[in-house]
Write a protein that holds these residues in place. Structure first.
Motif, PDB file in Angstrom:
ATOM      1  N   ARG A 199      86.985  92.157   7.384  1.00 22.18           N
ATOM      2  CA  ARG A 199      87.232  92.662   8.797  1.00 22.18           C
ATOM      3  C   ARG A 199      86.041  92.500   9.573  1.00 22.18           C
ATOM      4  NH1 ARG A 199      91.150  95.463   6.078  1.00 22.18           N
ATOM      5  NH2 ARG A 199      89.937  97.394   5.649  1.00 22.18           N
ATOM      6  N   ILE A 200      85.018  93.152   9.084  1.00 14.39           N
ATOM      7  CA  ILE A 200      83.892  93.092   9.808  1.00 14.39           C
ATOM      8  C   ILE A 200      83.126  91.849  10.417  1.00 14.39           C
ATOM      9  CG2 ILE A 200      81.329  93.721   9.458  1.00 14.39           C
ATOM     10  CD1 ILE A 200      81.978  96.195   7.783  1.00 14.39           C
ATOM     11  N   VAL A 201      83.192  90.931   9.284  1.00 16.41           N
ATOM     12  CA  VAL A 201      82.440  89.671   9.631  1.00 16.41           C
ATOM     13  C   VAL A 201      83.683  88.828  10.548  1.00 16.41           C
ATOM     14  CG1 VAL A 201      82.616  87.147   8.350  1.00 16.41           C
ATOM     15  CG2 VAL A 201      81.662  89.006   7.066  1.00 16.41           C
ATOM     16  N   LYS A 202      84.982  89.060  10.563  1.00  7.91           N
ATOM     17  CA  LYS A 202      86.065  88.577  11.173  1.00  7.91           C
ATOM     18  C   LYS A 202      85.515  89.042  12.716  1.00  7.91           C
ATOM     19  CE  LYS A 202      90.658  87.521  12.533  1.00  7.91           C
ATOM     20  NZ  LYS A 202      91.875  87.848  12.065  1.00  7.91           N
ATOM     21  N   ASN A 203      85.319  90.246  12.873  1.00  9.06           N
ATOM     22  CA  ASN A 203      85.057  91.077  14.092  1.00  9.06           C
ATOM     23  C   ASN A 203      83.731  90.324  14.700  1.00  9.06           C
ATOM     24  OD1 ASN A 203      85.467  92.875  16.273  1.00  9.06           O
ATOM     25  ND2 ASN A 203      84.246  94.059  15.432  1.00  9.06           N
ATOM     26  N   GLU A 218      82.075  87.586  13.934  1.00  7.83           N
ATOM     27  CA  GLU A 218      82.075  86.203  14.388  1.00  7.83           C
ATOM     28  C   GLU A 218      82.930  86.046  15.648  1.00  7.83           C
ATOM     29  OE1 GLU A 218      83.273  84.459  10.766  1.00  7.83           O
ATOM     30  OE2 GLU A 218      81.294  84.232  10.109  1.00  7.83           O
ATOM     31  N   SER A 219      84.043  86.615  15.651  1.00  7.52           N
ATOM     32  CA  SER A 219      84.770  86.470  17.067  1.00  7.52           C
ATOM     33  C   SER A 219      84.065  87.015  18.363  1.00  7.52           C
ATOM     34  CB  SER A 219      86.042  87.299  16.789  1.00  7.52           C
ATOM     35  OG  SER A 219      85.986  88.470  16.879  1.00  7.52           O
ATOM     36  N   HIS A 220      83.123  87.864  18.372  1.00 11.70           N
ATOM     37  CA  HIS A 220      82.545  88.130  19.547  1.00 11.70           C
ATOM     38  C   HIS A 220      81.193  87.509  19.690  1.00 11.70           C
ATOM     39  CE1 HIS A 220      85.078  91.595  18.758  1.00 11.70           C
ATOM     40  NE2 HIS A 220      85.294  91.570  20.083  1.00 11.70           N
ATOM     41  N   ASP A 221      80.758  86.671  18.733  1.00  5.62           N
ATOM     42  CA  ASP A 221      79.504  85.928  19.139  1.00  5.62           C
ATOM     43  C   ASP A 221      79.737  84.535  19.600  1.00  5.62           C
ATOM     44  OD1 ASP A 221      77.786  87.806  18.100  1.00  5.62           O
ATOM     45  OD2 ASP A 221      77.466  86.706  16.181  1.00  5.62           O
TER      46      ASP A 221
END
Length: 97
Positions: free
Chosen positions: A88-92, A94-97
């Motif tokens: 979840r951390i990685v997805k969050n 990556e989706s904000h970069d």
């Protein structure tokens, strides 16, 4: 420690993770080094909250996480819970970069 059948079942819902002996591992390739460090920092905060800490290897923008419960001699619910949190951390991030 989880039974083998439970480990296989849990890995089935965490496709980014692979088993290596008594641990599970995931490699993340971030967009750049600062993003990799943001991921590590967010995982560190969550690990402290859970009092369950992964082994982390950082190589430029590639981060490898390894999870096991040393006190149990293998994989436990804590490892799979933190693995899901890392996903979840990685997805969050990556989706904000």
């Amino acid at each position: 420690m989880l039974a083998e059948s439970e480990i296989v079942k849990r890995l089935g819902v965490l496709p980014a993770w692979r088993r290596e002996g008594r641990e599970i591992r995931r490699e993340v390739t971030a967009r750049d080094f600062p993003t990799a460090i943001r991921i590590v920092d967010a995982v560190a905060v969550r690990a402290e909250e859970l009092d369950h800490h992964p082994d982390i290897d950082i190589r430029w923008r590639t981060v490898t996480f390894a999870l096991t419960t040393h006190s149990a001699g293998g994989l436990t619910e804590s490892d799979f819970g933190l693995a899901a949190d890392i996903d979840r951390i990685v997805k969050n991030i990556e989706s904000h970069d």
